[in-house]
Structures are given as C-alpha cells and as structure tokens.
Scaffold this motif. Structure first.
Motif, PDB file in Angstrom:
ATOM      1  N   ILE A   2      31.162  32.276 -26.652  1.00 53.82           N
ATOM      2  CA  ILE A   2      31.584  33.670 -26.348  1.00 53.82           C
ATOM      3  C   ILE A   2      32.827  33.186 -27.196  1.00 53.82           C
ATOM      4  CG2 ILE A   2      32.202  35.114 -24.629  1.00 53.82           C
ATOM      5  CD1 ILE A   2      29.679  34.135 -23.022  1.00 53.82           C
ATOM      6  N   ARG A   3      33.299  32.377 -26.644  1.00 48.48           N
ATOM      7  CA  ARG A   3      34.911  32.168 -27.198  1.00 48.48           C
ATOM      8  C   ARG A   3      34.952  32.683 -28.923  1.00 48.48           C
ATOM      9  NH1 ARG A   3      38.645  28.951 -29.448  1.00 48.48           N
ATOM     10  NH2 ARG A   3      36.165  27.362 -29.429  1.00 48.48           N
ATOM     11  N   GLN A   4      33.576  31.588 -29.826  1.00 46.80           N
ATOM     12  CA  GLN A   4      34.216  32.123 -31.263  1.00 46.80           C
ATOM     13  C   GLN A   4      34.075  32.657 -31.479  1.00 46.80           C
ATOM     14  OE1 GLN A   4      33.253  27.890 -32.560  1.00 46.80           O
ATOM     15  NE2 GLN A   4      32.118  27.459 -31.271  1.00 46.80           N
ATOM     16  N   ALA A   5      32.782  34.329 -31.663  1.00 50.32           N
ATOM     17  CA  ALA A   5      32.250  35.488 -31.463  1.00 50.32           C
ATOM     18  C   ALA A   5      33.377  36.141 -31.172  1.00 50.32           C
ATOM     19  CB  ALA A   5      31.196  35.950 -30.536  1.00 50.32           C
ATOM     20  N   TRP A   6      34.746  35.988 -29.674  1.00 52.21           N
ATOM     21  CA  TRP A   6      35.565  37.084 -29.617  1.00 52.21           C
ATOM     22  C   TRP A   6      36.640  36.397 -30.473  1.00 52.21           C
ATOM     23  CZ3 TRP A   6      36.904  40.630 -26.425  1.00 52.21           C
ATOM     24  CH2 TRP A   6      38.274  40.810 -26.055  1.00 52.21           C
ATOM     25  N   ASN A   7      36.551  35.365 -31.165  1.00 53.93           N
ATOM     26  CA  ASN A   7      37.966  35.091 -31.793  1.00 53.93           C
ATOM     27  C   ASN A   7      37.597  35.343 -33.411  1.00 53.93           C
ATOM     28  OD1 ASN A   7      39.218  34.262 -29.889  1.00 53.93           O
ATOM     29  ND2 ASN A   7      39.647  31.939 -30.035  1.00 53.93           N
ATOM     30  N   HIS A   8      36.601  35.587 -33.505  1.00 51.45           N
ATOM     31  CA  HIS A   8      36.211  36.273 -34.989  1.00 51.45           C
ATOM     32  C   HIS A   8      36.378  37.850 -35.165  1.00 51.45           C
ATOM     33  CE1 HIS A   8      33.370  36.895 -38.710  1.00 51.45           C
ATOM     34  NE2 HIS A   8      32.863  37.847 -38.117  1.00 51.45           N
ATOM     35  N   ARG A   9      36.228  38.099 -34.392  1.00 53.56           N
ATOM     36  CA  ARG A   9      36.700  39.629 -34.368  1.00 53.56           C
ATOM     37  C   ARG A   9      38.355  40.515 -33.557  1.00 53.56           C
ATOM     38  NH1 ARG A   9      30.880  41.509 -31.605  1.00 53.56           N
ATOM     39  NH2 ARG A   9      31.822  42.749 -31.507  1.00 53.56           N
ATOM     40  N   SER A  48      42.192  52.460 -17.869  1.00 58.40           N
ATOM     41  CA  SER A  48      41.517  51.506 -19.068  1.00 58.40           C
ATOM     42  C   SER A  48      40.198  51.518 -19.252  1.00 58.40           C
ATOM     43  CB  SER A  48      42.309  50.655 -19.033  1.00 58.40           C
ATOM     44  OG  SER A  48      41.950  49.687 -20.263  1.00 58.40           O
ATOM     45  N   PRO A  49      39.572  51.979 -20.545  1.00 56.22           N
ATOM     46  CA  PRO A  49      38.132  51.975 -20.486  1.00 56.22           C
ATOM     47  C   PRO A  49      37.359  50.692 -20.622  1.00 56.22           C
ATOM     48  CG  PRO A  49      39.214  53.629 -22.108  1.00 56.22           C
ATOM     49  CD  PRO A  49      40.662  52.766 -21.315  1.00 56.22           C
ATOM     50  N   VAL A  50      36.253  50.814 -19.764  1.00 58.89           N
ATOM     51  CA  VAL A  50      35.714  49.101 -19.892  1.00 58.89           C
ATOM     52  C   VAL A  50      34.853  49.210 -21.143  1.00 58.89           C
ATOM     53  CG1 VAL A  50      34.141  48.330 -18.420  1.00 58.89           C
ATOM     54  CG2 VAL A  50      36.306  49.038 -17.603  1.00 58.89           C
ATOM     55  N   GLU A  51      34.754  48.138 -21.774  1.00 60.25           N
ATOM     56  CA  GLU A  51      33.710  48.008 -22.777  1.00 60.25           C
ATOM     57  C   GLU A  51      32.824  46.669 -23.233  1.00 60.25           C
ATOM     58  OE1 GLU A  51      34.871  49.290 -27.366  1.00 60.25           O
ATOM     59  OE2 GLU A  51      36.983  49.566 -26.416  1.00 60.25           O
ATOM     60  N   LEU A  52      31.949  46.839 -23.166  1.00 60.01           N
ATOM     61  CA  LEU A  52      30.177  45.535 -22.880  1.00 60.01           C
ATOM     62  C   LEU A  52      31.081  45.282 -24.462  1.00 60.01           C
ATOM     63  CD1 LEU A  52      26.995  46.247 -21.991  1.00 60.01           C
ATOM     64  CD2 LEU A  52      29.243  44.848 -20.878  1.00 60.01           C
ATOM     65  N   PHE A  53      31.589  44.064 -25.005  1.00 60.50           N
ATOM     66  CA  PHE A  53      31.345  42.999 -26.083  1.00 60.50           C
ATOM     67  C   PHE A  53      29.548  42.613 -26.392  1.00 60.50           C
ATOM     68  CE2 PHE A  53      32.150  38.958 -28.382  1.00 60.50           C
ATOM     69  CZ  PHE A  53      32.593  39.304 -29.107  1.00 60.50           C
ATOM     70  N   GLU A  54      29.475  42.696 -27.592  1.00 61.44           N
ATOM     71  CA  GLU A  54      28.747  42.722 -28.676  1.00 61.44           C
ATOM     72  C   GLU A  54      28.518  41.274 -28.932  1.00 61.44           C
ATOM     73  OE1 GLU A  54      26.852  45.938 -30.158  1.00 61.44           O
ATOM     74  OE2 GLU A  54      26.499  47.047 -28.680  1.00 61.44           O
ATOM     75  N   ILE A  55      28.210  40.608 -27.925  1.00 60.10           N
ATOM     76  CA  ILE A  55      27.748  39.524 -29.043  1.00 60.10           C
ATOM     77  C   ILE A  55      26.931  39.267 -29.918  1.00 60.10           C
ATOM     78  CG2 ILE A  55      27.848  36.793 -28.354  1.00 60.10           C
ATOM     79  CD1 ILE A  55      27.948  37.799 -25.175  1.00 60.10           C
ATOM     80  N   ASP A  56      27.437  38.047 -31.175  1.00 59.91           N
ATOM     81  CA  ASP A  56      26.844  37.584 -32.419  1.00 59.91           C
ATOM     82  C   ASP A  56      26.139  36.608 -31.892  1.00 59.91           C
ATOM     83  OD1 ASP A  56      28.012  39.138 -34.703  1.00 59.91           O
ATOM     84  OD2 ASP A  56      30.134  38.463 -33.637  1.00 59.91           O
ATOM     85  N   GLU A  99      20.083  23.762 -42.472  1.00 63.47           N
ATOM     86  CA  GLU A  99      21.594  24.042 -42.146  1.00 63.47           C
ATOM     87  C   GLU A  99      22.249  25.997 -42.623  1.00 63.47           C
ATOM     88  OE1 GLU A  99      25.187  21.909 -43.854  1.00 63.47           O
ATOM     89  OE2 GLU A  99      23.896  20.928 -43.339  1.00 63.47           O
ATOM     90  N   ALA A 100      21.618  26.196 -43.962  1.00 66.24           N
ATOM     91  CA  ALA A 100      21.376  27.708 -43.851  1.00 66.24           C
ATOM     92  C   ALA A 100      20.610  28.700 -42.618  1.00 66.24           C
ATOM     93  CB  ALA A 100      20.901  28.136 -45.172  1.00 66.24           C
ATOM     94  N   ASP A 101      19.667  28.192 -41.794  1.00 69.03           N
ATOM     95  CA  ASP A 101      19.376  28.907 -41.126  1.00 69.03           C
ATOM     96  C   ASP A 101      20.329  28.652 -39.717  1.00 69.03           C
ATOM     97  OD1 ASP A 101      16.515  29.170 -41.668  1.00 69.03           O
ATOM     98  OD2 ASP A 101      15.740  27.167 -41.011  1.00 69.03           O
ATOM     99  N   LEU A 102      20.926  28.263 -39.980  1.00 72.32           N
ATOM    100  CA  LEU A 102      22.498  28.159 -38.094  1.00 72.32           C
ATOM    101  C   LEU A 102      23.707  29.006 -38.589  1.00 72.32           C
ATOM    102  CD1 LEU A 102      21.416  24.623 -36.923  1.00 72.32           C
ATOM    103  CD2 LEU A 102      20.676  26.254 -36.725  1.00 72.32           C
ATOM    104  N   THR A 103      23.248  29.765 -39.494  1.00 71.88           N
ATOM    105  CA  THR A 103      24.500  29.573 -40.473  1.00 71.88           C
ATOM    106  C   THR A 103      25.031  30.948 -39.195  1.00 71.88           C
ATOM    107  OG1 THR A 103      24.249  28.841 -42.345  1.00 71.88           O
ATOM    108  CG2 THR A 103      25.600  31.115 -42.190  1.00 71.88           C
ATOM    109  N   LEU A 104      26.328  31.610 -38.821  1.00 72.44           N
ATOM    110  CA  LEU A 104      27.206  32.130 -38.190  1.00 72.44           C
ATOM    111  C   LEU A 104      28.488  32.305 -39.292  1.00 72.44           C
ATOM    112  CD1 LEU A 104      27.108  29.907 -34.793  1.00 72.44           C
ATOM    113  CD2 LEU A 104      25.875  32.310 -35.508  1.00 72.44           C
ATOM    114  N   PRO A 105      28.732  33.398 -38.261  1.00 78.58           N
ATOM    115  CA  PRO A 105      29.752  34.735 -38.974  1.00 78.58           C
ATOM    116  C   PRO A 105      31.275  33.107 -38.819  1.00 78.58           C
ATOM    117  CG  PRO A 105      28.662  35.879 -37.958  1.00 78.58           C
ATOM    118  CD  PRO A 105      28.661  34.345 -37.272  1.00 78.58           C
TER     119      PRO A 105
END
Length: 369
Positions: free
Chosen positions: A147-154, A31-39, A67-73
């Motif tokens: 990390i959890r929120q970045a992962w769950n977003h994708r 199973s190929p191992v991939e790096l998870f790029e983090i937003d 607040e706009a400066d701190l906006t994440l996906p």
C-alpha cells in the motif's frame, strides 16, 4: 519531515485491505473522503487499480513465474526479513485456489493467535516442502508495504510515511497483537501510525452519516452494541455515546472475548460440505483443504451477491497421472449458502436473543461487516 497533507485510514482486514483518505483541513467534516484504489497484479504482468487489496500472498515455485510477470508500476522493495518474488493481492488470491500449499491467508487472525509464535516463520500453514515461509508479522507488513509503495507511486510529493495514518484493529486485540500490528507498520516504512479500534470507527462513520439527527437519536440510546463480523473474527463492543455541543464522545465500557468466528468459518463449512460431496475415501490433507477453501470463498461471494446465480461449481483436480481423468466437480446452491450463513452463523440469535432486545429498548445494535 514534510507536514501531513492527508489523513489516511487503513483497514488491514483478514480477507481484504481497504484504504480511504481525505485532505487535512481546519474542518475535517467538510473534507470529502475518497477510496484509494490500489495497483495490484491480477494476472501475469497485468496490473489493475482496485478499491480492495485482497489480504493474500502467494509464494510461487521456481520457474512458475518470470520477473516480467511480477512487474509493478514501481520498483518493489520487500520489507526486511521478507522473501523475494512474492505476489500480493488479487492474483495471489486466485492462484491459491488453483495451487495448494503456497498461499498465505488470514495473517490478521494469526497475529492474534496466542497458541503460536507470531514472529516465527509459520505461513503458509501446511505449506509445501519447498515453500519458504514467513511470520504473521512479515505477512501483515507486506500488505502495508504494498500500500505504501502504491500510494507513493502516485503521490511523489506527499509520501504515505509523511501523512497522518490510522490503522484499525479489533477491540478484542490484546496488547501483544496491537504491538505486533505497530511492528508490522514500522517494517513497512510507516513508523508513526495511530491505532483505532474498529467499533469506534464504526460509530464515527455512523455519526458522520447521521449528523443532522444524531443528537435526537442518541438522546434515547445511551448505549450502542457494535457487532463487527469480519473475515476471521467477530468483535462485540458496548459503547457509551454522548452528543455534546456538536461533538461525539465515545466511551467503550465493555468488549467481548476475541471470537475466532467470521467469513473464514463459513468458507470452511462450505469446504467440508463440498469435501463430502466429492465422496473422497479419505479426508483432504491440510494443503488440499486450503485450496478448496479458496474456491468455496469465491463461490460464497458470488452466491451472496445481489445478482447471484442459482448455483456455483466447485472443481477438484486429480493428481499425477489422474490430473485430467481424476477431475471432479460438485455444485453449491444459493439456498445452501444462505442457510449456513443465516442459520449456523446467525449472530443475532446466538449473541443477542430477542428477549434481551425487547427487555432493553435503550440498547442500539449496529452490525458492521
């Protein structure tokens, strides 16, 4: 609960946090191992995906960011007990080099610091008077939560909390530090994780890269000394390795004391060198030194890179009415950084003398950074 689709490994590091994953199959070796790029935020309102999440937090002053400066996906949900409007990742690291007393760093080292209450709100250490503080546990949880929120977003249908998650820890972590790591993971919404000692992870990685020759190489090397030099600590583990019917068996038979020696110490040594060159009439206070350390860390990484410049400038701003006129700059050279890194922090000379290596040909040395 949904069945796990992925095996996810998280290196919750002192300086950087890295995530890798692979799809769960009958034969994981294929199973190929991939790096998870983090937003993460890299500037006001600017989000970029990167393979490293710098393990830094920044607690901005009121009105410093909008607040706009701190906006994440995603809609950010802080962990229980955390404060609002904090910055995690690359932008937090860069801001800490410019503004003193507002950056949290080296949370992992604090998790293992027996002289403090690791569940008390002590970070940022030497923080400004108006800065809200958090515990090392909360700080660590905030990185895992990001990390959890970045992962769950994708991965909407394969949430991280439903996967098989492994978090690596130093072998020298005591039971309290391990328990607090699990507590941080639970706060981050990851109640079921496995801890894997980092030296063992190194051995598994070596084995995966040397499958064809592992049996022959290990036949003459029954013991492996893993030297893991990290951002805040150095981990030494003696591991008995056996190769039996295409399986690698690891048995840790010795572990060194928890050495608070790593990249952070090099940054501090360079900061003291720069401090002397600024010719200050008095030593920097803790907050100013912390800000200077972030600059020397950046200079160190640039000067030790493959395409390194000959030197890097370190700048110290004045304060008050002297903000502009009081600005000073000094240079750190590539040669100076190499000298400190290779001589003052030469683990091969300090920890594994040449005569020991010559007298013990059966001992294999694996260095990991």
């Amino acid at each position: 609960m949904a069945s796990a689709q992925y095996l996810v490994g998280i290196d919750l590091g002192t300086t950087n946090t890295v995530v890798a994953f692979c799809e769960i199959q009958d034969d994981l070796s294929n199973s190929p191992v991939e790096l998870f790029e983090i937003d993460q935020l890299v500037g006001p309102g600017e989000v970029v995906r990167k393979p490293l999440l710098p393990s830094f937090r920044y607690h901005p002053a009121k009105q410093q960011v909008s607040e706009a400066d701190l906006t994440l996906p995603w809609e950010h949900q802080p962990v229980t007990g955390d404060i609002n409007n904090i910055i995690v990742g690359e932008w937090a690291r860069e801001l800490g080099a410019k503004v003193e007393g507002r950056q949290v760093s080296s949370a992992k080292s604090w998790l293992s610091h027996t002289a403090v209450d690791r569940e008390d709100d002590i970070l940022p250490w030497a923080g400004a008077q108006d800065v809200d503080k958090v515990s090392p546990v909360i700080a660590s949880a905030s990185y895992l939560n990001h990390i959890r929120q970045a992962w769950n977003h994708r991965h909407h249908y394969n949430k991280l909390e439903d996967q098989d998650v492994v978090i690596t820890v130093p072998a020298s972590f005591d039971e309290t530090a391990r328990k607090l790591t699990l507590q941080a993971a639970k706060l981050a919404g990851l109640p079921k994780v496995h801890l894997l000692e980092e030296p063992q992870a190194v051995c598994y990685d070596w084995y995966a890269r040397h499958k064809e020759s592992a049996s022959q190489e290990l036949a003459q090397v029954p013991l492996i000394l893993v030297c893991d030099v990290g951002g805040g600590t150095t981990d030494l583990s003696l591991i008995e390795a056996k190769h039996h019917e295409d399986d690698l068996e690891l048995n840790r038979i010795g572990v060194g004391e928890h050495l608070m020696l790593g990249g952070d110490n090099l940054d501090l040594a360079l900061a003291h060198m720069a401090e002397q060159r600024f010719n200050e009439s008095k030593k920097l206070n803790a907050a100013s030194l912390t800000k200077l350390i972030q600059q020397t860390r950046k200079a160190k990484e640039a000067l030790l890179s493959s395409n390194a410049p000959e030197e890097m400038k370190i700048t110290m701003l004045g304060s008050g009415s002297r903000l502009i006129g009081g600005t000073k700059s000094v240079a750190l050279s590539q040669q100076e950084v190499h000298q400190i890194a290779l001589e003052a922090f030469s683990l091969k000379q300090i920890l594994v003398p040449a005569q020991t290596r010559n007298a013990a040909p059966w001992l294999n040395l694996v260095c990991h950074t």
